[in-house]
Design a protein around this motif. Structure first.
Motif, PDB file in Angstrom:
ATOM      1  N   VAL A 100       0.847  -1.192   0.000  1.00 19.83           N
ATOM      2  CA  VAL A 100       0.000   0.000   0.000  1.00 19.83           C
ATOM      3  C   VAL A 100       0.887   1.248   0.000  1.00 19.83           C
ATOM      4  O   VAL A 100       0.658   2.188  -0.772  1.00 19.83           O
ATOM      5  CB  VAL A 100      -0.962   0.002   1.206  1.00 19.83           C
ATOM      6  CG1 VAL A 100      -1.655   1.351   1.336  1.00 19.83           C
ATOM      7  CG2 VAL A 100      -1.996  -1.104   1.061  1.00 19.83           C
ATOM      8  N   GLU A 101       1.928   1.246   0.843  1.00 20.78           N
ATOM      9  CA  GLU A 101       2.771   2.440   0.921  1.00 20.78           C
ATOM     10  C   GLU A 101       3.577   2.647  -0.360  1.00 20.78           C
ATOM     11  O   GLU A 101       3.781   3.775  -0.804  1.00 20.78           O
ATOM     12  CB  GLU A 101       3.665   2.369   2.166  1.00 20.78           C
ATOM     13  CG  GLU A 101       2.797   2.472   3.421  1.00 20.78           C
ATOM     14  CD  GLU A 101       3.584   2.664   4.709  1.00 20.78           C
ATOM     15  OE1 GLU A 101       4.821   2.505   4.682  1.00 20.78           O
ATOM     16  OE2 GLU A 101       2.935   2.975   5.731  1.00 20.78           O
ATOM     17  N   GLN A 102       3.982   1.533  -0.956  1.00 19.22           N
ATOM     18  CA  GLN A 102       4.707   1.624  -2.225  1.00 19.22           C
ATOM     19  C   GLN A 102       3.812   2.246  -3.306  1.00 19.22           C
ATOM     20  O   GLN A 102       4.248   3.113  -4.071  1.00 19.22           O
ATOM     21  CB  GLN A 102       5.141   0.210  -2.630  1.00 19.22           C
ATOM     22  CG  GLN A 102       6.117   0.148  -3.776  1.00 19.22           C
ATOM     23  CD  GLN A 102       6.323  -1.300  -4.209  1.00 19.22           C
ATOM     24  OE1 GLN A 102       5.925  -2.242  -3.514  1.00 19.22           O
ATOM     25  NE2 GLN A 102       6.937  -1.475  -5.360  1.00 19.22           N
ATOM     26  N   CYS A 103       2.551   1.813  -3.353  1.00 18.07           N
ATOM     27  CA  CYS A 103       1.634   2.357  -4.364  1.00 18.07           C
ATOM     28  C   CYS A 103       1.303   3.818  -4.066  1.00 18.07           C
ATOM     29  O   CYS A 103       1.154   4.626  -4.986  1.00 18.07           O
ATOM     30  CB  CYS A 103       0.368   1.525  -4.448  1.00 18.07           C
ATOM     31  SG  CYS A 103       0.672  -0.094  -5.158  1.00 18.07           S
ATOM     32  N   GLU A 111       2.449   9.629  -5.437  1.00 16.31           N
ATOM     33  CA  GLU A 111       2.871  10.792  -4.651  1.00 16.31           C
ATOM     34  C   GLU A 111       1.811  11.237  -3.645  1.00 16.31           C
ATOM     35  O   GLU A 111       1.506  12.430  -3.512  1.00 16.31           O
ATOM     36  CB  GLU A 111       3.262  11.951  -5.588  1.00 16.31           C
ATOM     37  CG  GLU A 111       4.542  11.625  -6.357  1.00 16.31           C
ATOM     38  CD  GLU A 111       4.760  12.510  -7.570  1.00 16.31           C
ATOM     39  OE1 GLU A 111       4.124  13.565  -7.656  1.00 16.31           O
ATOM     40  OE2 GLU A 111       5.579  12.118  -8.416  1.00 16.31           O
ATOM     41  N   MET A 112       1.243  10.266  -2.952  1.00 18.93           N
ATOM     42  CA  MET A 112       0.190  10.587  -1.969  1.00 18.93           C
ATOM     43  C   MET A 112       0.449   9.931  -0.618  1.00 18.93           C
ATOM     44  O   MET A 112      -0.474   9.831   0.195  1.00 18.93           O
ATOM     45  CB  MET A 112      -1.177  10.135  -2.520  1.00 18.93           C
ATOM     46  CG  MET A 112      -1.705  10.971  -3.664  1.00 18.93           C
ATOM     47  SD  MET A 112      -2.093  12.661  -3.198  1.00 18.93           S
ATOM     48  CE  MET A 112      -3.531  12.366  -2.191  1.00 18.93           C
ATOM     49  N   ALA A 127      -3.788   4.211  -7.150  1.00 23.02           N
ATOM     50  CA  ALA A 127      -2.991   3.386  -6.231  1.00 23.02           C
ATOM     51  C   ALA A 127      -3.733   2.088  -5.904  1.00 23.02           C
ATOM     52  O   ALA A 127      -3.145   1.003  -5.883  1.00 23.02           O
ATOM     53  CB  ALA A 127      -2.680   4.157  -4.952  1.00 23.02           C
ATOM     54  N   ARG A 128      -5.055   2.206  -5.685  1.00 22.24           N
ATOM     55  CA  ARG A 128      -5.850   1.009  -5.371  1.00 22.24           C
ATOM     56  C   ARG A 128      -5.845   0.037  -6.557  1.00 22.24           C
ATOM     57  O   ARG A 128      -5.779  -1.178  -6.392  1.00 22.24           O
ATOM     58  CB  ARG A 128      -7.290   1.414  -5.022  1.00 22.24           C
ATOM     59  CG  ARG A 128      -8.172   0.231  -4.640  1.00 22.24           C
ATOM     60  CD  ARG A 128      -9.611   0.642  -4.442  1.00 22.24           C
ATOM     61  NE  ARG A 128     -10.074   1.421  -5.590  1.00 22.24           N
ATOM     62  CZ  ARG A 128     -11.200   2.106  -5.641  1.00 22.24           C
ATOM     63  NH1 ARG A 128     -11.988   2.132  -4.583  1.00 22.24           N
ATOM     64  NH2 ARG A 128     -11.546   2.778  -6.716  1.00 22.24           N
ATOM     65  N   ALA A 129      -5.910   0.589  -7.769  1.00 26.84           N
ATOM     66  CA  ALA A 129      -5.912  -0.272  -8.960  1.00 26.84           C
ATOM     67  C   ALA A 129      -4.576  -1.004  -9.130  1.00 26.84           C
ATOM     68  O   ALA A 129      -4.522  -2.068  -9.717  1.00 26.84           O
ATOM     69  CB  ALA A 129      -6.226   0.558 -10.204  1.00 26.84           C
TER      70      ALA A 129
END
Ligand code: ADP
Ligand code: ADP
Length: 233
Positions: free
Chosen positions: A126-129, A134-135, A157-159
């Motif tokens: 999750v943190e990588q995405c 950039e969020m 990011a979720r996708a």
């Protein structure tokens, strides 16, 4: 390395006594790392093609392979599992859950996946995405506290979080002003440069041109677009 291969895909809708031939023999190959766009006028079959690509609907005839696996005829449970594992969707609507933090929104697909992810793996992915879009600094926020452009970044990011074979992107800038829309298009380009395979469906020719391969869909048939005409100087 071929991600997506459609051969002679057709789709016929039957309503009352009428038949609509929405797709009339689509051949489409998408290779690993490609960024393709598909555009065309309203009613040409874009939604239908995207639904079949995303395993939300079945073709009437033809063959569809994802990463070498035949996904032409699957049970509902099978197509749901392959969809979760192989396909990342990005729509005009962000479809985020306002009761959950940004972090938890992005973690959801991993928690529902058939693969077992440890809590540590989930945090890491999750943190990588979030970093990709950039969020990361917004991970504890609720989606409704973010701008539209930021919410679309979270949806992207979720996708990406389950590391899909392909990102299917449907009019991603439809709810954004042009500045935020351009930023989302820049982000897609960056993700593609980092190796993500992307299929963008849009009616906007300016955005379609940003893909490396551009197809036109016209009345259920697909055709590679000509190189854009350059104005004489
Ligand atoms: P686009 O997304 O490019 O606007 P669609 O894929 O929605 O095009 O539609 C292609 C054609 O198929 C249209 O003629 C549309 O009316 C028809 N169509 C799409 N979905 C259905 C459906 N569920 N039932 C009947 N006709 C449909
Ligand atoms: P878009 O705005 O992406 O082009 P559409 O408005 O064409 O989407 O279609 C939205 C949804 O409605 C799609 O799922 C499509 O299958 C369905 N649809 C489109 N045309 C028809 C139709 N004539 N009858 C029933 N459903 C349709």
């Amino acid at each position: 390395d071929i991600k997506i291969q459609m051969t002679n895909i057709t789709k016929v809708f039957e309503t009352q006594s009428m038949e609509t031939h929405a797709l009339k023999g689509i051949d489409l190959t998408i290779r690993s790392g490609e960024y393709i766009s598909i555009s065309g006028p309203s009613g040409c079959g874009k939604s239908t093609l995207l639904s079949i690509l995303g395993l939300l609907d079945e073709a009437t005839s033809g063959t569809y392979m994802i990463e070498g696996h035949d996904v032409t005829k699957l049970s509902l449970a099978q197509s749901a599992a392959i969809r979760a594992e192989k396909i990342g969707f990005i729509f005009q609507q962000f479809n985020l859950i306002d009761e959950l933090s940004v972090f938890d929104n992005i973690a959801l697909p991993l928690q529902y996946s058939q693969q077992q992810y440890s809590a540590q793996e989930i945090t890491q992915r999750v943190e990588q995405c979030l970093e990709c879009v950039e969020m990361l600094h917004r991970k504890d926020h609720r989606p409704n506290m973010l701008s539209g452009g930021q919410q679309q970044r979270i949806a992207i990011a979720r996708a990406l979080v389950a590391n899909p074979a392909i990102l299917l992107v449907d009019e991603p800038t439809g709810n954004l002003d042009s500045k935020n829309g351009d930023a989302i298009m820049d982000l897609l380009e960056k993700l593609n440069n980092d190796g993500t395979t992307i299929c963008l469906v849009t009616h906007d020719p300016r955005y379609a041109d940003r893909a490396s391969i551009h197809y036109n869909l016209l009345d259920g048939q697909i055709q590679k677009a000509q190189e854009p005409l350059r104005e004489a100087v």
